[in-house]
Scaffold this motif. Structure first.
Motif, PDB file in Angstrom:
ATOM      1  N   PHE A 108       0.843  -1.190   0.000  1.00 46.93           N
ATOM      2  CA  PHE A 108       0.000   0.000   0.000  1.00 46.93           C
ATOM      3  C   PHE A 108       0.879   1.241   0.000  1.00 46.93           C
ATOM      4  O   PHE A 108       1.808   1.360   0.805  1.00 46.93           O
ATOM      5  CB  PHE A 108      -0.896   0.008   1.245  1.00 46.93           C
ATOM      6  N   GLU A 109       0.586   2.167  -0.919  1.00 50.33           N
ATOM      7  CA  GLU A 109       1.349   3.409  -0.989  1.00 50.33           C
ATOM      8  C   GLU A 109       0.407   4.577  -1.207  1.00 50.33           C
ATOM      9  O   GLU A 109      -0.459   4.544  -2.076  1.00 50.33           O
ATOM     10  CB  GLU A 109       2.379   3.365  -2.115  1.00 50.33           C
ATOM     11  N   ARG A 110       0.561   5.609  -0.380  1.00 48.66           N
ATOM     12  CA  ARG A 110      -0.215   6.843  -0.514  1.00 48.66           C
ATOM     13  C   ARG A 110       0.777   7.981  -0.655  1.00 48.66           C
ATOM     14  O   ARG A 110       1.657   8.172   0.204  1.00 48.66           O
ATOM     15  CB  ARG A 110      -1.110   7.030   0.713  1.00 48.66           C
ATOM     16  N   ASN A 111       0.659   8.753  -1.724  1.00 50.53           N
ATOM     17  CA  ASN A 111       1.605   9.826  -2.017  1.00 50.53           C
ATOM     18  C   ASN A 111       1.318  11.031  -1.125  1.00 50.53           C
ATOM     19  O   ASN A 111       0.747  12.039  -1.559  1.00 50.53           O
ATOM     20  CB  ASN A 111       1.531  10.218  -3.492  1.00 50.53           C
ATOM     21  N   ILE A 112       1.722  10.877   0.127  1.00 48.29           N
ATOM     22  CA  ILE A 112       1.545  11.937   1.120  1.00 48.29           C
ATOM     23  C   ILE A 112       2.581  11.722   2.206  1.00 48.29           C
ATOM     24  O   ILE A 112       3.014  10.582   2.440  1.00 48.29           O
ATOM     25  CB  ILE A 112       0.112  11.909   1.710  1.00 48.29           C
ATOM     26  N   LYS A 113       3.033  12.783   2.832  1.00 48.01           N
ATOM     27  CA  LYS A 113       4.040  12.631   3.884  1.00 48.01           C
ATOM     28  C   LYS A 113       3.513  11.712   4.996  1.00 48.01           C
ATOM     29  O   LYS A 113       2.344  11.788   5.359  1.00 48.01           O
ATOM     30  CB  LYS A 113       4.434  13.994   4.456  1.00 48.01           C
ATOM     31  N   ASP A 114       4.393  10.875   5.504  1.00 45.49           N
ATOM     32  CA  ASP A 114       4.018   9.881   6.505  1.00 45.49           C
ATOM     33  C   ASP A 114       3.330  10.520   7.715  1.00 45.49           C
ATOM     34  O   ASP A 114       2.366   9.983   8.252  1.00 45.49           O
ATOM     35  CB  ASP A 114       5.254   9.099   6.953  1.00 45.49           C
ATOM     36  N   LYS A 115       3.795  11.688   8.121  1.00 41.14           N
ATOM     37  CA  LYS A 115       3.242  12.354   9.304  1.00 41.14           C
ATOM     38  C   LYS A 115       1.813  12.849   9.081  1.00 41.14           C
ATOM     39  O   LYS A 115       1.100  13.143  10.046  1.00 41.14           O
ATOM     40  CB  LYS A 115       4.140  13.519   9.730  1.00 41.14           C
ATOM     41  N   ASP A 116       1.392  12.945   7.805  1.00 41.20           N
ATOM     42  CA  ASP A 116       0.050  13.444   7.497  1.00 41.20           C
ATOM     43  C   ASP A 116      -0.975  12.327   7.299  1.00 41.20           C
ATOM     44  O   ASP A 116      -2.140  12.599   6.990  1.00 41.20           O
ATOM     45  CB  ASP A 116       0.091  14.313   6.228  1.00 41.20           C
ATOM     46  N   PHE A 117      -0.538  11.092   7.473  1.00 42.66           N
ATOM     47  CA  PHE A 117      -1.444   9.944   7.351  1.00 42.66           C
ATOM     48  C   PHE A 117      -1.387   9.152   8.651  1.00 42.66           C
ATOM     49  O   PHE A 117      -0.367   8.585   9.011  1.00 42.66           O
ATOM     50  CB  PHE A 117      -1.039   9.061   6.174  1.00 42.66           C
ATOM     51  N   GLU A 118      -2.504   9.105   9.352  1.00 38.51           N
ATOM     52  CA  GLU A 118      -2.574   8.377  10.625  1.00 38.51           C
ATOM     53  C   GLU A 118      -3.548   7.208  10.480  1.00 38.51           C
ATOM     54  O   GLU A 118      -4.744   7.402  10.325  1.00 38.51           O
ATOM     55  CB  GLU A 118      -3.043   9.307  11.746  1.00 38.51           C
ATOM     56  N   LEU A 119      -3.006   5.999  10.527  1.00 38.29           N
ATOM     57  CA  LEU A 119      -3.854   4.815  10.401  1.00 38.29           C
ATOM     58  C   LEU A 119      -4.744   4.680  11.629  1.00 38.29           C
ATOM     59  O   LEU A 119      -4.272   4.687  12.764  1.00 38.29           O
ATOM     60  CB  LEU A 119      -2.988   3.565  10.247  1.00 38.29           C
ATOM     61  N   GLN A 120      -6.057   4.551  11.400  1.00 39.37           N
ATOM     62  CA  GLN A 120      -7.020   4.426  12.487  1.00 39.37           C
ATOM     63  C   GLN A 120      -7.340   2.972  12.815  1.00 39.37           C
ATOM     64  O   GLN A 120      -7.475   2.608  13.977  1.00 39.37           O
ATOM     65  CB  GLN A 120      -8.325   5.147  12.111  1.00 39.37           C
ATOM     66  N   ASN A 121      -7.476   2.156  11.761  1.00 36.23           N
ATOM     67  CA  ASN A 121      -7.907   0.785  11.997  1.00 36.23           C
ATOM     68  C   ASN A 121      -7.686  -0.065  10.755  1.00 36.23           C
ATOM     69  O   ASN A 121      -7.679   0.433   9.638  1.00 36.23           O
ATOM     70  CB  ASN A 121      -9.394   0.762  12.377  1.00 36.23           C
ATOM     71  N   VAL A 122      -7.487  -1.366  10.978  1.00 34.98           N
ATOM     72  CA  VAL A 122      -7.409  -2.349   9.904  1.00 34.98           C
ATOM     73  C   VAL A 122      -8.408  -3.451  10.222  1.00 34.98           C
ATOM     74  O   VAL A 122      -8.530  -3.883  11.366  1.00 34.98           O
ATOM     75  CB  VAL A 122      -5.994  -2.949   9.782  1.00 34.98           C
ATOM     76  N   ASP A 123      -9.148  -3.909   9.215  1.00 38.65           N
ATOM     77  CA  ASP A 123     -10.121  -4.987   9.410  1.00 38.65           C
ATOM     78  C   ASP A 123     -10.069  -5.920   8.208  1.00 38.65           C
ATOM     79  O   ASP A 123      -9.550  -5.557   7.144  1.00 38.65           O
ATOM     80  CB  ASP A 123     -11.529  -4.409   9.583  1.00 38.65           C
ATOM     81  N   ILE A 124     -10.618  -7.130   8.364  1.00 41.63           N
ATOM     82  CA  ILE A 124     -10.625  -8.112   7.285  1.00 41.63           C
ATOM     83  C   ILE A 124     -11.936  -8.882   7.327  1.00 41.63           C
ATOM     84  O   ILE A 124     -12.431  -9.213   8.414  1.00 41.63           O
ATOM     85  CB  ILE A 124      -9.409  -9.056   7.391  1.00 41.63           C
ATOM     86  N   ASP A 125     -12.528  -9.144   6.168  1.00 45.98           N
ATOM     87  CA  ASP A 125     -13.815  -9.821   6.131  1.00 45.98           C
ATOM     88  C   ASP A 125     -13.659 -11.313   5.828  1.00 45.98           C
ATOM     89  O   ASP A 125     -12.544 -11.832   5.703  1.00 45.98           O
ATOM     90  CB  ASP A 125     -14.772  -9.130   5.145  1.00 45.98           C
ATOM     91  N   LYS A 126     -14.783 -12.005   5.680  1.00 42.55           N
ATOM     92  CA  LYS A 126     -14.781 -13.455   5.503  1.00 42.55           C
ATOM     93  C   LYS A 126     -14.203 -13.894   4.166  1.00 42.55           C
ATOM     94  O   LYS A 126     -13.881 -15.076   3.992  1.00 42.55           O
ATOM     95  CB  LYS A 126     -16.208 -14.001   5.644  1.00 42.55           C
TER      96      LYS A 126
END
Length: 295
Positions: A207-225
């Motif tokens: 996964f890559e998002r073209n934004i400075k690391d400090k400006d992206f705060e991961l809130q949660n990760v989930d996975i379905d069936k």
């Protein structure tokens, strides 16, 4: 005044609902006997239903993990001191499958120069663990994964910024995902590994998002069936920072499966969101948290 903030998202669409708590929930609570911790510093690593009405609890300490098996009345049935051979290790999670308790460990193997993920399996009736390697990652390819002092990885802790990664298990216990934060100040990078309950890797996704690391705060990760991964990020963008009202950020929800990645962006409008997390239930995806009218 604090309110419940409810964002209701279907797998194939999106909608927005704000709700306020109206009735008290009826919660049934069962307490175990009070016990004294044999170690001064332990933290809860996992709590797992044993499929027979009881549960396993794992409490990690510096070089191991206490595993305790309780019955439905929370009476202790058995316990085991699970010692870790590698001091650079972490217990990520555990689950029960077909009468076996599976404990997943992440460690830095200096001799192999690998970040390794191991599955330790035992029958639930007795503790006799057998280990197998699920995944080994060449450390030279991922030197940005963590700060390294004298070649010793530092565990940052939390959902965002953990060298060993974080593990989430699907509600039906058929799949699990391990995510690793790759340290890069100029962009948000994260490695995603998805496995089935037999510890077979189904796919990996960078996964890559073209934004400075400090400006992206991961809130949660989930996975379905189905082994589809959902990642929720709180993102600071120029557009969001120019808002007249509400929080100066936006939320980005990513749906990942194999090489495919989809994105949904939404704003908190004039609200200030204190916390937000994802919940999967009956084929629908919810983002649930708290908001306030004032900062």
């Amino acid at each position: 005044m604090k309110y419940y903030f409810l964002l209701f998202i279907f797998i194939n669409g999106a909608g927005l609902i704000y709700g306020q708590k109206s009735n008290d929930l009826e919660i049934e609570t069962t307490f175990s006997k009070v016990f004294k911790d044999d170690k001064k510093f332990t933290e809860l690593s996992f709590s797992v239903d044993d499929s027979k009405g009881g549960l396993f609890i794992g409490r990690s300490y510096k070089r191991g993990c206490y595993i305790e098996h309780y019955d439905s009345s929370l009476d202790l049935l058995s316990s085991y001191d699970f010692e870790l051979d590698n001091k650079h290790s972490k217990i990520l999670e555990a689950f029960v499958d077909e009468g076996k308790l599976i404990v997943v460990e992440a460690n830095y193997n200096r001799d192999a120069n690998q970040l390794q993920y191991l599955a330790h399996q035992t029958q639930i009736e007795n503790f006799d663990f057998k280990a197998s390697k699920m995944l080994g990652i060449d450390f030279n390819k991922f030197r940005k994964l963590a700060a390294v002092v004298a070649f010793v990885p530092i565990n940052f802790g939390g959902v965002d910024g953990d060298f060993f990664g974080n593990m989430v298990i699907s509600k039906d216990r058929e799949h699990f995902v391990i995510t690793q934060d790759i340290k890069d100040k100029d962009s948000e990078l994260r490695q995603v590994h998805v496995f089935n309950k037999k510890m077979k890797k189904l796919y990996s996704h960078l996964f890559e998002r073209n934004i400075k690391d400090k400006d992206f705060e991961l809130q949660n990760v989930d996975i379905d069936k189905n082994g589809t991964v959902y990642m929720l990020g709180k993102v600071k963008t120029e557009k969001a920072e120019n808002k007249d009202e509400g929080g100066k950020y936006q939320y980005e929800l990513y749906k990942i499966h194999g090489e495919k990645r989809e994105k949904l962006t939404f704003s908190s409008a004039e609200k200030y969101v204190g916390s937000l997390t994802t919940v999967i239930n009956d084929g629908e995806l919810f983002c649930i948290g708290f908001y306030s009218e004032k900062k």
